[in-house]
Enzyme design. Structure first.
Site, short mmCIF file in Angstrom:
data_model
loop_
_atom_site.label_atom_id
_atom_site.label_comp_id
_atom_site.label_asym_id
_atom_site.label_seq_id
_atom_site.Cartn_x
_atom_site.Cartn_y
_atom_site.Cartn_z
N GLY A 127 -45.43 5.10 -60.39
CA GLY A 127 -44.01 4.84 -60.31
C GLY A 127 -43.22 6.09 -60.60
N GLN A 132 -36.15 11.34 -62.70
CA GLN A 132 -37.33 12.20 -62.93
C GLN A 132 -37.42 13.35 -61.94
OE1 GLN A 132 -40.17 8.65 -63.33
NE2 GLN A 132 -41.03 10.15 -64.75
N CYS A 189 -46.16 8.84 -69.18
CA CYS A 189 -45.03 9.09 -68.28
C CYS A 189 -45.15 10.48 -67.69
CB CYS A 189 -43.73 8.95 -69.06
SG CYS A 189 -42.26 9.29 -68.08
N LEU A 190 -44.84 10.58 -66.42
CA LEU A 190 -44.92 11.88 -65.76
C LEU A 190 -43.97 12.90 -66.38
CD1 LEU A 190 -45.10 10.63 -62.07
CD2 LEU A 190 -46.92 11.78 -63.32
N HIS A 231 -40.88 0.02 -67.00
CA HIS A 231 -40.89 1.45 -67.33
C HIS A 231 -39.91 2.21 -66.43
CE1 HIS A 231 -43.07 5.26 -68.51
NE2 HIS A 231 -42.48 5.65 -67.39
N GLU A 232 -39.96 1.92 -65.13
CA GLU A 232 -39.10 2.66 -64.18
C GLU A 232 -37.63 2.25 -64.33
OE1 GLU A 232 -40.48 5.12 -63.03
OE2 GLU A 232 -42.55 4.48 -63.33
N HIS A 235 -35.98 4.04 -67.09
CA HIS A 235 -35.54 5.41 -66.77
C HIS A 235 -34.10 5.41 -66.29
CE1 HIS A 235 -38.89 8.14 -67.33
NE2 HIS A 235 -39.73 7.37 -66.66
ZN LIG Z 1 -41.79 7.57 -66.81
#
Ligand SMILES: [Zn+2]
Length: 270
Positions: A127, A132, A189-190, A231-232, A235
């Site tokens: 995701g 991001q 998380c990225l 999670h997304e 953000h």
């Molecule tokens: Zn994340």
């Protein structure tokens, strides 16, 4: 959100395992483990503000410099993908804004969506939210594939209720829980490379929004997909998982398998 299980490193073919490491240049002996759930690893380049790909109509300082150097901005754009923005950048800690419905079909928004999908798959992750890649817009993309899931242990897949699903692009998503059932599992998380922590999430959610052609959509999700959606969507509120984690579970990826500290909840459904 990062997605691939730590054991992937032992199973992946060399080319893919290199891709999944935090940096392509990391020595194999370092045995870096892969993210579990939410996406993210490796952006070889630091995401400095000045290195971000610009979506504005005004040329960025970098683009201008490229022009002066005789480097075509157009060529640059076609070859480069946006960097993944890392924790600390204000865009990750402030609410994003709605996309105007009339803009969804625009070349700019369609290009942003294409870039988000490419960045997510390159990472690889399950995701990604527009902040991001440095854009305070309410757009998320997510997918989980049979291949990603195949790298995780079967018992883990089962308890996490992780099932593959096709690519989803959701614009202006609105999430609501559909039951009070929750589960605690590690997330990554990225935008927070190299770390994991346990986060409690709802197991059943509904997300409504618009797809990339501007049509209203509604997704009922449970288990791991519900976790990715939460999670997304977080953000888009300027919330990253460390804002919701159980602090005593926070750890490096290398220490993911080590026992939880006393008093921490057992992983699984609550
Ligand atoms: Zn994340």
């Amino acid at each position: 959100m990062e997605t691939i299980h730590r054991s992937t490193l032992r199973l992946l073919p060399i080319s893919l395992s290199a891709l999944c490491l935090t940096r392509p240049t990391a020595p194999e002996s370092k045995r870096i483990r892969l993210p579990i759930s939410i996406p993210g690893i490796l952006n070889p380049k630091p995401a400095f503000l000045t290195s971000r790909k610009s979506y504005s109509s005004a040329p960025s300082p970098v683009a201008k410099a490229g022009w002066f150097l005789g480097l075509g901005e157009k060529k640059n754009k076609s070859l480069s993908l946006p960097d993944i923005v890392k924790a600390g950048d204000p865009v990750l800690h402030e609410p994003a804004r709605d996309v105007e419905l009339g803009d969804i079909g625009s070349e700019r928004i369609q290009k942003i969506i294409d870039d988000m999908v490419k960045v997510m798959r390159k990472a690889p992750g399950v995701g990604l939210a527009a902040p991001q890649i440095g854009l305070p817009l309410r757009i998320i993309v997510l997918e989980d594939t049979k291949e990603y899931i195949s790298y995780a242990p079967k018992d883990e897949i089962k308890v996490q209720q992780r099932r593959p699903f096709d690519l989803l692009v959701i614009i202006n998503p609105k999430l609501q829980k559909k039951s009070n059932r929750t589960a605690v599992f590690f997330e990554g998380c990225l935008s927070v490379d190299g770390f994991r922590a346990v986060v409690e999430r709802y197991l059943d959610v509904e997300v409504s929004g618009f797809d990339r052609s501007g049509q209203p959509i509604k997704i009922n999700a449970s288990g791991w997909q519900a976790r990715i959606l939460q999670h997304e969507c977080d953000h888009l509120e300027g919330t990253i998982y460390v804002d919701k984690m159980l602090p005593r579970t926070f750890r490096t990826v290398e220490n993911l398998d080590l026992p939880l500290a006393e008093g921490c909840p057992k992983l699984g459904s609550c």
